[in-house]
Write an enzyme that holds these catalytic residues in place. Structure first.
Site, mmCIF file in Angstrom:
data_model
loop_
_atom_site.group_PDB
_atom_site.id
_atom_site.type_symbol
_atom_site.label_atom_id
_atom_site.label_comp_id
_atom_site.label_asym_id
_atom_site.label_seq_id
_atom_site.Cartn_x
_atom_site.Cartn_y
_atom_site.Cartn_z
ATOM 1 N N SER A 17 0.819 -1.221 0.000
ATOM 2 C CA SER A 17 0.000 0.000 0.000
ATOM 3 C C SER A 17 0.847 1.262 0.000
ATOM 4 C CB SER A 17 -0.936 0.010 1.207
ATOM 5 O OG SER A 17 -0.188 -0.005 2.403
ATOM 6 N N SER A 135 14.817 -7.558 4.611
ATOM 7 C CA SER A 135 15.505 -7.372 5.887
ATOM 8 C C SER A 135 15.809 -5.894 6.039
ATOM 9 C CB SER A 135 16.768 -8.242 5.907
ATOM 10 O OG SER A 135 17.491 -8.059 7.092
ATOM 11 N N TYR A 149 13.112 -3.540 16.706
ATOM 12 C CA TYR A 149 13.043 -3.636 15.231
ATOM 13 C C TYR A 149 14.272 -4.377 14.697
ATOM 14 C CZ TYR A 149 13.250 -2.156 10.342
ATOM 15 O OH TYR A 149 13.350 -2.145 8.968
ATOM 16 N N LYS A 153 14.646 -8.009 12.558
ATOM 17 C CA LYS A 153 15.317 -8.174 11.263
ATOM 18 C C LYS A 153 16.506 -9.144 11.376
ATOM 19 C CE LYS A 153 12.621 -5.514 8.751
ATOM 20 N NZ LYS A 153 11.771 -6.039 7.678
#
Ligand SMILES: NC(=O)c1ccc[n+]([C@@H]2O[C@H](COP(=O)([O-])OP(=O)(O)OC[C@H]3O[C@@H](n4cnc5c(N)ncnc54)[C@H](OP(=O)(O)O)[C@@H]3O)[C@@H](O)[C@H]2O)c1
Length: 272
Positions: A17, A135, A149, A153
């Site tokens: 989106s 990643s 975060y 990853k």
């Protein structure tokens, strides 16, 4: 071959989106790929010209199953899966609740697991495919005030490295893309956890992070890289993409003593 199979490759991109996903979806659709992009709210986001926007919440297995069944019913095959959906948290690790951390992992890591588990049987049936997991440079370097975060990853890196080996006897390829800073909605969509005990330090570092992102490279660079990878017969596992200094930092982490490298990163983020 399934009678519904067409000559053009079918590409599924989660989180299409905005940002990297949207740009890649638009770009690949103009190049003739049959593109399915996903959003949790497809009715309220811009469509893909010559492509399809469908509903998928990667945190909801029923939603994932429904979306994959829809694409397989229409196309008969999924040739390229781009696991891109994700978001960030800006906040100190000590201030981030376990619930917040779990919610981030539910999208950034378990979301990939859910989609993989539904798409891999399709790729095995058709005897081939390409999986691209988004990643980050933060999956290679622990980033201050983006610790949760970064951890998600790092998890994507470990998962992809293992999957690459597990699928080595099949014709299904696994690729990691490790972007530096790109100008997208990621900055605005980041969830900020306010802090009281290191507010000044947090603010200084977040200013650097947000400035790097908002002056970052255009996501079309990643779209071009993805098209190149799709057309590479035997792609490698890792593709770092971004500004020269960001790619250099990945290299420096490999060759410098840990203490030196961490000093450079801390100084860059104004932590000393
Ligand atoms: N921008 C950067 O500098 C940068 C750098 C390194 C890595 N990345 C990674 O690149 C990927 C894309 O980020 P972006 O920069 O393009 O950010 P973005 O503009 O905020 O786009 C994020 C996308 O993820 C989707 N998403 C979020 N939660 C979802 C969920 N539960 N289920 C399905 N879709 C979900 C959003 O779709 P809806 O909200 O419509 O559902 C949106 O399309 C992320 O994985 C990010 O970690 C970005």
């Amino acid at each position: 071959m399934n009678p519904k199979q067409t000559s053009s490759k079918t590409v599924l991109i989660t989180g299409a989106s905005s940002g990297i996903g949207k740009c890649t979806a638009d770009y690949l659709a103009t190049k003739g790929y049959q593109v399915y992009g996903t959003s949790r709210h497809p009715e309220s986001c811009p469509g893909i010209k010559n492509g399809f926007m469908i509903k998928m919440d990667v945190c909801n297995i029923a939603s994932v199953k429904e979306a994959i069944a829809h694409i397989v019913g229409k196309e008969g095959h999924i040739d390229v899966l781009i696991n891109n959906a994700g978001f960030g948290i800006g906040g100190a690790i000590e201030d981030t609740s376990t619930e917040m951390a779990k919610a981030l992992f539910d999208t950034n890591f378990f979301g990939i697991c859910r989609v993989l588990q539904e798409v891999l049987p399709v790729m095995r049936r058709q005897s081939g495919g390409l999986i691209i997991n988004m990643s980050s440079i933060g999956g290679l370097i622990g980033l201050p005030f983006q610790g949760i975060y970064s951890a998600s990853k790092f998890a994507v890196e470990g998962l992809s490295e293992a999957l690459y080996k597990e699928l080595s006897l099949s014709a299904i390829n696994v690729v990691l893309i490790e972007p530096g800073d790109f100008k997208t909605e990621f900055t605005a969509n980041r969830q900020i956890i306010n802090t009281t005990h290191h507010a000044d330090q947090f603010q200084r570092t977040m200013t650097v992070i947000e400035n790097d992102e908002q002056t970052g490279q255009p996501p079309v660079k990643i779209a071009h890289l993805i098209e190149k990878i799709i057309n590479t017969p035997n792609p490698g596992l890792r593709y770092a993409v971004g500004a020269f200094d960001q790619k250099l930092s990945i290299f420096l982490k490999k060759i410098l003593p840990n203490r030196w490298f961490d000093q450079i990163i801390m100084s860059y983020y104004q932590l000393k």
